[in-house]
Design an enzyme around this catalytic site. Structure first.
Site, PDB file in Angstrom:
ATOM      1  N   TYR A 178       0.791  -0.538  -0.103  1.00 57.77           N
ATOM      2  CA  TYR A 178      -0.377  -0.081   0.120  1.00 57.77           C
ATOM      3  C   TYR A 178       1.159   1.248  -0.232  1.00 57.77           C
ATOM      4  CZ  TYR A 178      -3.978   3.055   0.645  1.00 57.77           C
ATOM      5  OH  TYR A 178      -4.974   4.201   0.672  1.00 57.77           O
ATOM      6  N   PHE A 235      -5.548   9.073  -4.591  1.00 61.77           N
ATOM      7  CA  PHE A 235      -4.436   8.634  -4.726  1.00 61.77           C
ATOM      8  C   PHE A 235      -4.139   7.219  -4.005  1.00 61.77           C
ATOM      9  CE2 PHE A 235       0.250   7.374  -4.284  1.00 61.77           C
ATOM     10  CZ  PHE A 235       0.461   7.334  -5.889  1.00 61.77           C
ATOM     11  N   GLU A 236      -3.724   5.818  -4.442  1.00 62.42           N
ATOM     12  CA  GLU A 236      -3.549   5.042  -4.256  1.00 62.42           C
ATOM     13  C   GLU A 236      -2.929   4.158  -4.750  1.00 62.42           C
ATOM     14  OE1 GLU A 236      -7.265   2.760  -2.832  1.00 62.42           O
ATOM     15  OE2 GLU A 236      -6.725   3.385  -0.986  1.00 62.42           O
ATOM     16  N   ILE A 237      -1.431   3.106  -4.363  1.00 55.11           N
ATOM     17  CA  ILE A 237      -1.374   2.773  -5.226  1.00 55.11           C
ATOM     18  C   ILE A 237      -0.395   0.897  -4.882  1.00 55.11           C
ATOM     19  CG2 ILE A 237       1.280   1.369  -6.773  1.00 55.11           C
ATOM     20  CD1 ILE A 237       1.564   4.381  -7.251  1.00 55.11           C
ATOM     21  N   HIS A 272     -10.109   1.866   4.691  1.00 55.64           N
ATOM     22  CA  HIS A 272      -9.034   1.220   3.720  1.00 55.64           C
ATOM     23  C   HIS A 272      -7.879   1.345   5.314  1.00 55.64           C
ATOM     24  CE1 HIS A 272      -9.726   0.686  -0.666  1.00 55.64           C
ATOM     25  NE2 HIS A 272     -10.658   0.888  -0.324  1.00 55.64           N
TER      26      HIS A 272
END
Ligand code: GDP
Ligand code: MN
Length: 349
Positions: A178, A235-237, A272
């Site tokens: 994450y 924004f999340e990778i 999350h």
């Protein structure tokens, strides 16, 4: 309800050439965007920046999801910009509607109260469906099944710097699951019982609490209360398998049954973040200080001048929020024992 466009024009053959070079290395990864048809013009800017700064050299796919069928216009305008394949998916109705156990009168009372109290998006039904979908379902859409990693992109965001490395491979090679660019405290009015519900969950499923968790980032009193710190999920990778894990699926289900997506206004960002903080090894969380990122109204701009020059950034470091006290990154650096960049004090409060 999905289709893929194969790319034939010239600009894309350049990206294809690049793709060949790295083909053996390529990670099973995709961009993912939830959007309405009316978001088309706003998402084009986001795509153009992600492509120019990164993806034109890598050609990763892009998944678009919507609660309605995508228009021909949306598909035409977006597919022409993406160097990888584009996929367009419809969200199943039960993932974008009130579950049968929700009392819709009680939900309506909440919306009316929050409207009077001027809670942001407090009176919106669609925003709640959006938060529930991003919390519980984006990672199990059939179009996402073929992928291991994702990067979430929203309309109207900016990337300020070159990403001259394969960011998905970077995640994989470093065993990161994450990553984020901005973190801040949530409005408590939107989540009055989220933490209590989470504590009840942990009591019932203590086995899911990771021994090397990041609880201290979420709570300043050893878990009694939630300080609101969350990774900003526009924004999340991340690694999809985390969301598909028994721990997370059980957690989402528990929250969903408790009803707070509708009786309150639980956001996917705190959901999350609490899950990442409790169920993931904190070593697997990564903060990107070298991309530069904007989503209204906050900027992440590398305060290190060398980084800005090397990566051709186009942002003002004075706008960077990373080391400002209101946000949660100082705490992140401290708890992780990370060294702050040279001269960061200039950009604090
Ligand atoms: P904010 O960032 O919290 O202000 O919320 P946004 O309006 O940016 O919404 C978050 C994401 O969900 C964006 O990618 C939107 O395009 C998407 N979104 C929001 N509402 C809807 C909706 O009703 N339908 C669809 N398909 N997407 C939505
Ligand atoms: Mn947004």
């Amino acid at each position: 309800n999905s289709n893929s466009n194969s790319n034939t024009d010239n600009s894309k053959s350049i990206a294809n050439a690049n793709k060949k070079i790295i083909a053996g290395d390529k990670v099973k990864a995709t961009f993912v965007t939830l959007a309405r048809n009316s978001d088309v013009w706003e998402i084009l800017g986001s795509i153009r920046q992600v492509e120019d700064r990164f993806n034109r050299n890598f050609g990763y796919d892009w998944v678009f999801l919507n609660d309605e069928e995508f228009s021909e216009e949306f598909k035409r305008e977006t597919s022409r910009l993406v160097s990888g394949k584009t996929h367009y998916g419809l969200i199943p109705h039960d993932q974008w509607s009130f579950p049968e156990w929700i009392d819709t009168n009680k939900a309506a009372e909440t919306r009316e109260r929050m409207r009077q109290e001027k809670v942001i998006y407090g009176d919106s039904i669609s925003y709640r469906h959006m938060c529930r979908f991003e919390s519980g379902f984006f990672f199990r859409h059939p179009l996402m099944e073929q992928f291991d990693y994702y990067w979430r992109v929203e309309p109207g965001v900016k990337i300020f710097c070159d990403i001259d490395y394969d960011i998905f491979k970077f995640m994989q090679d470093n065993d990161y699951e994450y990553s984020y660019t901005i973190s801040l405290p949530e409005y408590q009015a939107t989540i009055p019982t989220l933490w209590e519900t989470t504590k009840h969950f942990l009591k019932e499923y203590p086995q899911y609490l990771h021994p090397n968790n990041f609880m201290d980032w979420l709570s300043d009193d050893g878990g009694v209360t939630y300080n609101g710190c969350h990774f900003w999920s526009n924004f999340e990778i991340g690694k999809l398998d985390f969301w598909r894990s028994d721990a997370y699926l059980a957690y989402f289900d528990y929250l969903d049954k408790a009803g707070g997506f509708f009786y309150e206004r639980w956001g996917d960002a705190p959901v999350h973040s609490i899950a990442v903080g409790l169920f993931m090894d904190k070593q697997k969380i990564h903060f990107f200080d070298d991309l530069g990122y904007y989503h209204v109204p906050f900027n992440n701009c590398p305060v290190n001048e060398q980084t800005r020059l090397e990566k051709n950034c186009v942002c003002n470091p004075n706008d960077d929020i990373t080391f400002k006290n209101y946000f949660c990154n100082n705490k992140y650096y401290k708890l992780k024992g990370l060294k702050k960049p040279e001269g960061w004090e200039k950009y604090g409060d």
